[in-house]
Design a protein around this motif. Structure first.
Motif, PDB file in Angstrom:
ATOM      1  N   GLU A   1     -55.876  -2.621 -59.169  1.00 21.68           N
ATOM      2  CA  GLU A   1     -55.407  -3.199 -60.294  1.00 21.68           C
ATOM      3  C   GLU A   1     -56.055  -4.611 -60.560  1.00 21.68           C
ATOM      4  O   GLU A   1     -56.097  -5.339 -59.636  1.00 21.68           O
TER       5      GLU A   1
ATOM      6  N   TYR B   1     -58.561   2.808 -56.241  1.00 21.02           N
ATOM      7  CA  TYR B   1     -57.991   2.230 -57.724  1.00 21.02           C
ATOM      8  C   TYR B   1     -57.216   0.573 -57.411  1.00 21.02           C
ATOM      9  O   TYR B   1     -56.650   0.637 -56.711  1.00 21.02           O
TER      10      TYR B   1
ATOM     11  N   GLU C   1     -55.178   3.196 -66.459  1.00 23.77           N
ATOM     12  CA  GLU C   1     -54.082   4.421 -65.913  1.00 23.77           C
ATOM     13  C   GLU C   1     -52.530   3.472 -65.532  1.00 23.77           C
ATOM     14  O   GLU C   1     -52.528   2.414 -65.266  1.00 23.77           O
ATOM     15  N   TRP C   2     -51.605   4.364 -65.737  1.00 24.01           N
ATOM     16  CA  TRP C   2     -50.307   3.613 -65.611  1.00 24.01           C
ATOM     17  C   TRP C   2     -50.244   2.388 -66.470  1.00 24.01           C
ATOM     18  O   TRP C   2     -49.478   1.322 -66.137  1.00 24.01           O
TER      19      TRP C   2
ATOM     20  N   TYR D   1     -53.724   2.809 -55.395  1.00 19.52           N
ATOM     21  CA  TYR D   1     -53.923   4.216 -55.114  1.00 19.52           C
ATOM     22  C   TYR D   1     -55.276   4.350 -54.531  1.00 19.52           C
ATOM     23  O   TYR D   1     -56.265   3.636 -54.855  1.00 19.52           O
TER      24      TYR D   1
END
Ligand SMILES: Cc1cc2nc3c(=O)[nH]c(=O)nc-3n(C[C@H](O)[C@H](O)[C@H](O)COP(=O)(O)O)c2cc1C
Length: 174
Positions: free
Chosen positions: A165, A163, A45-46, A130
Motif C-alpha cells: 500500500e 503488494y 486494488e481494494w 498482501y
C-alpha cells in the motif's frame, strides 16, 4: 526535504525507469538493504494505491520483507550512477552492506521505518498488505522454461508477489 507527490502522476516515470532498474529497500532487525528490480507495477486494488513487486524466493530482500512488511521504492530522476543499479542488482545483502559500500544517503521516512535513498530521489513508502507465491501451474510453458528452470535438485526460484500500500510519495530534495 521532501516534495510530496501524487503517486499516479509519477506512474509513467516509474514504469519507464524500471526498464533500467529501480530500487526496493527493506529494513529488518535494524539493518537496511536495497536491491534492484525491473519488474513491478503501480495501480489500485481494494480502492487502495498499490505498488506491486516481484521478488524471487532466494533474495535476501524476500526474507527481509517477510520479517518486516514495509519497503520503500526509489526511482532515479534525470540520471543515476549505473554502478548503483549494477551493484544492488548483483550483490546480496546477506554478504555485503550495499548502503555502506556505495555510501548511499538515507532519507528519514514519514510513515514507515524504512528510509528512502536520496541518490534515486523519487520515493514511495509502502506497507505490505498482501503477498502470494506465484502459481507455476498457471504460467505458460515457454515462460516457465525461460524464467523458472529447475536446478539439479529440482528447485525453481519462484517469485513472490508483494503488494505494498503506497502511504506516501515524494521527491527528496536538497
Ligand atoms: C536490472 C535488474 C533488475 C532486477 N529485477 C529483479 C526483480 O524484479 N526481482 C528480483 O527478485 N530480482 C531482480 N533482480 C536481481 C536482484 O536485484 C539481485 O539478485 C540482488 O543481488 C538481490 O539482492 P538481495 O539478496 O540483497 O535481496 C534484478 C537485477 C537487475 C540488475
Amino acid at each position: 526535504m521532501k516534495k510530496m507527490l501524487n503517486p499516479f502522476d509519477c506512474a509513467g516515470q516509474i514504469c519507464e525507469a524500471m526498464k533500467k532498474g529501480i530500487l526496493i529497500t527493506t529494513k529488518a532487525n535494524g539493518k537496511v538493504n536495497t536491491m534492484t528490480i525491473g519488474w513491478g507495477h503501480i495501480g489500485i486494488e481494494w480502492g487502495t494505491p498499490i505498488f506491486v513487486a516481484y521478488v524471487r524466493e532466494t533474495r535476501h530482500t524476500r526474507q527481509m520483507l517477510d520479517d518486516h512488511g514495509e519497503f520503500t521504492v526509489n526511482v532515479p530522476v534525470e540520471s543515476v550512477d549505473s554502478k548503483i543499479l549494477g551493484f544492488c542488482g548483483s550483490k546480496s545483502g546477506r554478504d555485503v552492506n550495499k548502503i555502506q559500500e556505495l555510501n548511499l544517503t538515507l532519507e528519514e521516512p514519514i510513515s514507515v521505518s524504512v528510509p528512502g535513498i536520496k541518490e534515486l530521489p523519487l520515493t514511495l513508502e509502502c506497507k505490505v498488505i498482501y503477498k502470494q507465491k506465484q502459481d507455476l501451474s498457471a504460467i505458460p510453458e515457454h515462460l516457465l522454461q525461460r524464467y523458472y528452470p529447475a536446478d539439479e535438485t529440482g528447485f525453481q526460484d519462484y517469485h513472490y508477489v508483494y503488494y505494498g500500500e503506497i502511504l506516501n510519495a515524494y521527491l527528496i530534495t536538497e
